[in-house]
Every structure is written in C-alpha cells, then in structure tokens.
Design an enzyme around this catalytic site. Structure first.
Site, PDB file in Angstrom:
ATOM      1  N   HIS A   8       1.936  14.961 -12.478  1.00 58.33           N
ATOM      2  CA  HIS A   8       2.950  14.302 -11.650  1.00 58.33           C
ATOM      3  C   HIS A   8       4.324  14.961 -11.717  1.00 58.33           C
ATOM      4  CE1 HIS A   8       4.277  10.951  -9.203  1.00 58.33           C
ATOM      5  NE2 HIS A   8       5.247  10.652 -10.042  1.00 58.33           N
ATOM      6  N   SER A  36       8.746  11.547  -6.632  1.00 63.39           N
ATOM      7  CA  SER A  36       8.121  10.251  -6.846  1.00 63.39           C
ATOM      8  C   SER A  36       8.872   9.151  -6.078  1.00 63.39           C
ATOM      9  CB  SER A  36       8.044   9.965  -8.349  1.00 63.39           C
ATOM     10  OG  SER A  36       7.111   8.941  -8.627  1.00 63.39           O
ATOM     11  N   ASP A  83      -2.596  14.950 -10.495  1.00 59.66           N
ATOM     12  CA  ASP A  83      -1.709  13.788 -10.460  1.00 59.66           C
ATOM     13  C   ASP A  83      -2.528  12.502 -10.296  1.00 59.66           C
ATOM     14  OD1 ASP A  83       0.344  11.980 -10.107  1.00 59.66           O
ATOM     15  OD2 ASP A  83       1.359  13.117  -8.538  1.00 59.66           O
TER      16      ASP A  83
END
Length: 255
Positions: free
Chosen positions: A235, A82, A207
């Site tokens: 995610h 991320s 996601d």
C-alpha cells in the site's frame, strides 16, 4: 481558519496529501529530493498532524476537500495517497481550475467493497471503527500493519511509517473517526468523468486495501487515465520502493 502548509523548493507546483491515520511527514524524504526541481507543498489533512486543531464539526469528504483547496497553489500537480487520493480526486472534480495534473497513489473512488466492486471488506472497516473507541493507538498500529502486508520488507515499512507518524502531533479522535467514515461511505465513481486533467494512478500488486482488481474498473470509468503497477509493492510504494517511485514520478512529470 486556513490549514497550515509547508513549502520548499522552486519550480512546478507539487502538492502531497497523506492517508488515514498518518500525516505529511510520510512524504518528507521524497519532498526533499524533489524540491531541487519543484516547489513542494505539504499539508496535513484537517484534524491530523500540525492541523489537528482544525477539525471540522462535520467531517466529510466535501468539507475536508474545501479546506485543503484553501492551501492549493494555482496549476498544481496534486499527489494523493490512499484517503488523500480520494481528496485529490475530489479536488480535481470541484476545483479543476487549480489542478494541472492528478496523481493517485494506491487510491480509489470507492474504498468499501461491494459484490461488483473490489475494495476493503466492510467488516474490516467496521472492526477499525469499533476498536477506535477503545484504543486509538492500537487501531492506528493495526492499520499500519495492514498497509505493509504483502511487502517483502513489511516490518521495515511499518517501522518507517511509525517513525514518520511520530514526527508530527497525533491526530484527534474526531478526524480518525470521520476519516474512517469517509473510507466506509464515500463513492465518487459516477463523478470520475468530470476529471479532465491528465491523471496517473499508481497501484501496488500486493496491496490488500486497494486490490489490484480495481485498476481495470477505474480505467473503464476514467479511460484517459494512465495506470502504473508496482508488482512487488503493497500500500505504500513510496516507502517500500522509494527510488523506483521517485523515478516513476519524475518520468511522468517530465512527459
């Protein structure tokens, strides 16, 4: 002052970077398993976890990338998730001599959506930034819920992330605010061509923060990268599909 970093195991250097609102404890179980074959480096991003005292005045992508570069071993494989994946990409661009391979987990060169670019809707990040000023805890919890959204075991994923978050000191407000601004503003798409090292990009089909549609766009910008899709993951595939994720990582590193 240099960032604190935790090392374990011996072998090829593997460095793990976490995402927004969390800390390096998210990698704890994976790191323990991989440390039998690799030398693992875990570091919290500036302002997060055990590095919550090291929060730069100007919290931008260039500054925190430079700080993280200070704890990088030579010829490392950098795994960034991320926001940590954004830092990892910047490391591969600016500190290429230190990077042997790049692995981006549910990350992208630009998180904010535009008419011609899939990503997080601007109003979603604006709402997080607004709520952050009034209730940090609620903002982080909401972000954890969005990360797990779409997963068949969303509730368990949220509990796992929440438990791991509590294993380190809490992030400071300046880091949370600065990290959100990076997610809102950073755009390194034009720099991807400067990444020369072998690159693996892992995505979750469910996601909602890094839409799967971004995969084709990134492949056009970085044709030599390899994409891997977890069809049932959201995610955080290293949480929801831990054993499959580790197997995929090992296969790539061995190949």
């Amino acid at each position: 002052m240099p960032l604190n970093a935790e090392h374990q195991g011996q072998g090829k250097e593997l460095v793990f970077l976490h995402g927004w609102g969390l800390n390096s404890a998210v990698w704890k179980d994976l790191a323990k398993s991989l440390s039998h074959d690799y030398r693992i480096t875990l570091t919290d991003l500036p302002g997060f976890g055990v590095n919550n005292r090291y929060c730069p005045r100007h919290y931008d992508l260039d500054t925190i990338t430079e700080m993280v570069a200070g704890v990088l071993p030579q010829r490392a494989v950098v795994v960034g998730w991320s926001l940590g994946g954004l830092v990892a990409q910047k490391l591969a661009i600016e500190y290429s001599a230190k990077i042997d391979r790049l692995i981006c987990v549910n990350s992208t060169p630009k998180f904010m959506a535009e008419p011609d670019w899939p990503g997080i809707k601007p109003e979603v990040l604006d709402a997080f930034a607004s709520q952050l000023h009034s209730d940090i805890g609620a903002t982080v919890n909401r972000f954890l819920a969005i990360q797990a959204m779409g997963s068949s075991r969303a509730k368990a994923d949220i509990l796992a992330l929440r438990s791991l978050l509590d294993k380190r000191p809490p992030p400071v407000a300046e880091a949370l605010s600065g990290g959100l601004k990076i997610l809102q503003q950073a755009d390194i798409r034009s720099q991807l061509k400067a990444i020369r090292c072998p690159t693996l990009r892992i995505y979750g089909k469910k996601d909602s923060l890094v839409p799967v549609a971004v995969m084709d766009e990134v492949e056009r910008l970085q044709p030599h990268s390899v994409s891997m899709l977890f069809p049932a993951a959201s995610h955080a595939p290293f949480i929801s599909h831990a054993s499959e994720f580790e197997q995929a990582l090992r296969s790539y590193l061995a190949g």
